[in-house]
Design a protein around this motif. Structure first.
Motif, PDB file in Angstrom:
ATOM      1  N   LEU A   1      15.325  26.661 -20.761  1.00 21.18           N
ATOM      2  CA  LEU A   1      16.584  26.363 -20.079  1.00 21.18           C
ATOM      3  C   LEU A   1      17.669  25.974 -21.073  1.00 21.18           C
ATOM      4  O   LEU A   1      18.797  26.464 -21.019  1.00 21.18           O
ATOM      5  N   ALA A   2      17.317  25.080 -22.010  1.00 17.77           N
ATOM      6  CA  ALA A   2      18.294  24.653 -23.020  1.00 17.77           C
ATOM      7  C   ALA A   2      18.763  25.840 -23.852  1.00 17.77           C
ATOM      8  O   ALA A   2      19.963  25.977 -24.152  1.00 17.77           O
ATOM      9  N   ALA A   3      17.827  26.715 -24.233  1.00 17.43           N
ATOM     10  CA  ALA A   3      18.194  27.884 -25.031  1.00 17.43           C
ATOM     11  C   ALA A   3      19.060  28.853 -24.236  1.00 17.43           C
ATOM     12  O   ALA A   3      20.017  29.431 -24.777  1.00 17.43           O
ATOM     13  N   GLN A   4      18.759  29.033 -22.946  1.00 19.12           N
ATOM     14  CA  GLN A   4      19.541  29.940 -22.111  1.00 19.12           C
ATOM     15  C   GLN A   4      20.980  29.453 -21.938  1.00 19.12           C
ATOM     16  O   GLN A   4      21.923  30.239 -22.000  1.00 19.12           O
ATOM     17  N   ILE A   5      21.152  28.148 -21.714  1.00 13.62           N
ATOM     18  CA  ILE A   5      22.505  27.595 -21.558  1.00 13.62           C
ATOM     19  C   ILE A   5      23.300  27.774 -22.847  1.00 13.62           C
ATOM     20  O   ILE A   5      24.478  28.164 -22.826  1.00 13.62           O
TER      21      ILE A   5
ATOM     22  N   ASN B   1      22.845  30.035 -25.109  1.00 12.43           N
ATOM     23  CA  ASN B   1      23.132  31.463 -25.261  1.00 12.43           C
ATOM     24  C   ASN B   1      24.302  31.881 -24.385  1.00 12.43           C
ATOM     25  O   ASN B   1      25.171  32.639 -24.821  1.00 12.43           O
ATOM     26  N   ARG B   2      24.352  31.385 -23.152  1.00 17.27           N
ATOM     27  CA  ARG B   2      25.447  31.733 -22.246  1.00 17.27           C
ATOM     28  C   ARG B   2      26.796  31.298 -22.822  1.00 17.27           C
ATOM     29  O   ARG B   2      27.787  32.030 -22.757  1.00 17.27           O
ATOM     30  N   ARG B   3      26.839  30.098 -23.363  1.00 18.32           N
ATOM     31  CA  ARG B   3      28.090  29.600 -23.939  1.00 18.32           C
ATOM     32  C   ARG B   3      28.512  30.444 -25.145  1.00 18.32           C
ATOM     33  O   ARG B   3      29.686  30.764 -25.314  1.00 18.32           O
ATOM     34  N   ALA B   4      27.546  30.789 -25.982  1.00 22.45           N
ATOM     35  CA  ALA B   4      27.846  31.585 -27.167  1.00 22.45           C
ATOM     36  C   ALA B   4      28.342  32.977 -26.785  1.00 22.45           C
ATOM     37  O   ALA B   4      29.300  33.495 -27.366  1.00 22.45           O
ATOM     38  N   VAL B   5      27.716  33.584 -25.787  1.00 20.49           N
ATOM     39  CA  VAL B   5      28.144  34.909 -25.320  1.00 20.49           C
ATOM     40  C   VAL B   5      29.557  34.843 -24.754  1.00 20.49           C
ATOM     41  O   VAL B   5      30.376  35.742 -24.969  1.00 20.49           O
ATOM     42  N   GLY B   6      29.867  33.764 -24.021  1.00 22.17           N
ATOM     43  CA  GLY B   6      31.213  33.593 -23.478  1.00 22.17           C
ATOM     44  C   GLY B   6      32.263  33.509 -24.579  1.00 22.17           C
ATOM     45  O   GLY B   6      33.321  34.135 -24.502  1.00 22.17           O
ATOM     46  N   ARG B   7      31.942  32.740 -25.643  1.00 22.65           N
ATOM     47  CA  ARG B   7      32.887  32.631 -26.764  1.00 22.65           C
ATOM     48  C   ARG B   7      33.063  33.977 -27.474  1.00 22.65           C
ATOM     49  O   ARG B   7      34.176  34.356 -27.840  1.00 22.65           O
ATOM     50  N   ALA B   8      31.970  34.692 -27.674  1.00 25.56           N
ATOM     51  CA  ALA B   8      32.038  35.990 -28.339  1.00 25.56           C
ATOM     52  C   ALA B   8      32.818  36.996 -27.493  1.00 25.56           C
ATOM     53  O   ALA B   8      33.611  37.783 -28.025  1.00 25.56           O
ATOM     54  N   SER B   9      32.601  36.968 -26.179  1.00 27.67           N
ATOM     55  CA  SER B   9      33.310  37.890 -25.285  1.00 27.67           C
ATOM     56  C   SER B   9      34.806  37.617 -25.286  1.00 27.67           C
ATOM     57  O   SER B   9      35.622  38.544 -25.220  1.00 27.67           O
TER      58      SER B   9
ATOM     59  N   GLN C   1      20.288  33.060 -32.237  1.00 29.30           N
ATOM     60  CA  GLN C   1      19.353  31.949 -32.472  1.00 29.30           C
ATOM     61  C   GLN C   1      18.807  31.402 -31.155  1.00 29.30           C
ATOM     62  O   GLN C   1      17.614  31.091 -31.038  1.00 29.30           O
ATOM     63  N   ALA C   2      19.694  31.277 -30.160  1.00 28.33           N
ATOM     64  CA  ALA C   2      19.248  30.797 -28.843  1.00 28.33           C
ATOM     65  C   ALA C   2      18.270  31.786 -28.209  1.00 28.33           C
ATOM     66  O   ALA C   2      17.246  31.398 -27.631  1.00 28.33           O
ATOM     67  N   MET C   3      18.574  33.090 -28.335  1.00 30.02           N
ATOM     68  CA  MET C   3      17.684  34.100 -27.760  1.00 30.02           C
ATOM     69  C   MET C   3      16.350  34.161 -28.497  1.00 30.02           C
ATOM     70  O   MET C   3      15.304  34.401 -27.888  1.00 30.02           O
ATOM     71  N   GLU C   4      16.384  33.929 -29.815  1.00 28.05           N
ATOM     72  CA  GLU C   4      15.134  33.918 -30.582  1.00 28.05           C
ATOM     73  C   GLU C   4      14.225  32.783 -30.126  1.00 28.05           C
ATOM     74  O   GLU C   4      13.006  32.951 -30.027  1.00 28.05           O
TER      75      GLU C   4
END
Length: 544
Positions: A183-187, A189-197, A232-235
């Motif tokens: 759960l911590a890794a998924q959250i 990852n979501r934030r990082a994807v949002g920033r990248a997008s 890193q979060a996805m790994e």
């Protein structure tokens, strides 16, 4: 602030509205679980009859294969129903998100990063759909299967059922730890994807500056940094997922080995718990596989569920944003000679802690033209936003014919005022759509009159499909786009024009053409404009 848009409410309402579909899903889930228990029992009878030297009837064989086919059919129907239900959830969520977006305060709209907003509407909603299509329903089915198998095994081999009852709490604790970390890794990852997008459209918007300053390498490194956090979060998520399945498989093999060894021990006391016939052994082995297979699949389902929970968390954050206050709608704005068309009465306004306007007061009478003048940051554009009702003053009153600007209803707005910005913002559609903004109340004659007023009629009629030509950025020059902006503002025949530096980005010749069109548009209208150029200033000056 309304909170009726929480994800759980949307899901709950969808379940209530689709009672038949929801009931069918529950029936197929339970039906598939119960039917799947039958084939191993039939197989046990077949094996026992063969080991006893008895014949196996065709009816028994057909029943065995028939139960297998029925199990597969019920599971297929369940998957189909889940896909339909997931689509209903997706539609309801995206509709509610768009409704919420339309109710946000202007401040909250401006703070939304485009990439993050898109990821909420697309990625996060898709994860919620998967929560039902391959997450929570599958977990419910697996839990029912585990419980039902334990009940059957209790009557077939109590020793094995005791081992499983001791082992399942350990598996639960192990699963729970994996769940928390995923759960911590998924959250993250979501934030990082949002920033990248959000970074991609920002880069495209400033691409000329980037090329001029040779900052391509810096932009690449910055993007890699955002993507690196996501990787890193996805790994970490993939690591936990990779660890989970082998542990379950090893436990499966160990339990099978232990049960087989104990059942063959020859010890009377042990055989009391673990003794069984050949047919029962076959059935028990089948049940062990069935009980560990759903436990193993929980690893994938947990990842799906944790991803969905992360998406739900982000969607709920959006739903919790402050909405525009509901104001009583005006009964109609009516012009009178005694009441000023526009009046700022001791207005104070600021963004967060920064005060832009302090005790500001002025009046503009009906038919009068005025230009706001002052240094950059003095609040000129803010005055127009207050008049448009996008913001509400902290103190004082912003009035249009004596009515607070925020109380003017949607039906009145476009016939009351037209707004021309520094640059034209194109909407997807035809030239006609650019002028009407899809307002069906604007007639064809009003469209053509607005185009003629701004001098664009010949240019538009010269296009291949005239007013029905699909707009592209290359269709008009910069000056023509600004003329089209004036046509858009005047199409509904408003009595008030608000102009925000509309010639700031134009050369001298184009500015002259636009000003001529503007003078025609301003006839018999009240006009409030912002301009730093002397040639574009109109009427009296209101100094800030």
């Amino acid at each position: 602030m309304k909170r009726d848009g929480q994800v759980r409410d949307v899901i709950g309402n969808t379940i209530k509205e689709k009672k038949l579909l929801s009931g069918a899903i529950v029936c197929t889930v339970l039906g598939a679980v119960l039917v799947s228990l039958v084939p191993p029992l039939i197989l046990a009878q077949i094996v026992d009859r063969l080991t006893a030297g008895k014949d196996v009837t065709a009816v028994l064989m057909l029943l065995y294969f028939g139960m297998l086919a029925l199990t597969g059919l019920l599971e297929s129907v369940r998957e189909g129903l889940l896909i339909v239900f997931g689509q209903k959830i997706t539609h309801a969520l995206r509709s509610r998100l768009m409704k919420k977006f339309g109710r946000l305060t202007t401040d909250n709209v401006n703070r939304q990063e485009p990439g993050t907003l898109v990821s909420r509407f697309v990625g996060d909603v898709d994860t919620v759909e998967k929560l039902f299509t391959s997450g929570i329903i599958s977990m419910f089915a697996d839990a029912c299967r585990i419980v039902s198998i334990l009940v059957v095994i209790w009557f077939r081999n109590r020793g094995l059922s005791l081992i499983l009852l001791l082992l399942l709490p350990v598996l639960f604790l192990f699963t729970r730890q994996i769940q928390k970390r995923m759960l911590a890794a998924q959250i993250e990852n979501r934030r990082a994807v949002g920033r990248a997008s959000a970074y991609v459209p920002e880069t495209l918007h400033n691409i000329r500056t980037i090329h001029c300053l040779k900052k391509e390498t810096y932009m690449e490194e910055k993007y890699d940094q955002y993507i690196g956090v996501s990787y890193q979060a996805m790994e970490r998520t993939n690591f936990y997922d990779a660890v989970y399945s082998p542990v379950i498989l090893i436990l499966n093999a160990v339990v099978v080995a232990v049960v087989m060894l104990l059942s063959a021990s020859g010890n009377g006391k042990i055989l009391t718990l673990f003794g069984m016939s050949a047919g029962t052994a076959v059935a028990v082995l089948s049940y062990i596989s069935q009980i560990f297979r759903p436990v193993e699949s929980l690893g994938m389902e947990i990842q799906t569920i944790q991803s969905a929970i992360a998406g739900i968390h982000r969607i709920n954050e959006f739903f919790a944003l402050e909405e525009k206050k509901e104001h009583p709608k005006s009964t109609g704005v009516r012009a009178t000679k005694e009441v000023p068309f526009v009046e700022f009465r001791d207005v104070t306004f600021g963004y967060e802690e920064h005060v832009v306007l302090e005790h500001m007061s002025f009046k503009v009478m009906d038919g009068e033209q005025a230009t706001l003048s002052g240094r950059t940051g003095a609040g000129k554009s803010t005055i127009l936003k207050l008049l448009l009702g996008l913001y509400e003053p902290l103190e004082g009153d912003v009035l249009i014919h004596g009515v607070p600007a925020v109380q003017i209803g949607e039906e009145e707005r476009r016939r009351l005022f037209g707004y021309v910005e520094q640059s034209f913002h194109m909407v997807p559609g035809t030239v006609r759509d650019q002028i009407t903004l899809f307002d069906e109340r604007i007639t064809e004659s009003q469209i053509r009159k607005a185009a003629e007023l701004t001098g664009l009629q010949d240019a538009i009629e010269g296009l291949e499909h005239g007013y029905d030509t699909i707009c592209t950025p290359e269709l008009f020059s910069q000056g023509q786009w600004q003329l089209l902006s004036i046509a858009r503002a005047t199409a509904a025949g408003p009595s008030l024009l608000l102009l925000d530096e509309i010639t700031a980005n134009l050369d001298a010749d184009t500015e002259k053409t636009v000003l001529q069109a503007l003078n025609r548009a301003a006839q018999n209208r009240t006009v409030i404009s912002i301009s730093h150029r002397t040639s574009a200033k109109m009427g009296k000056i209101i100094a800030l």
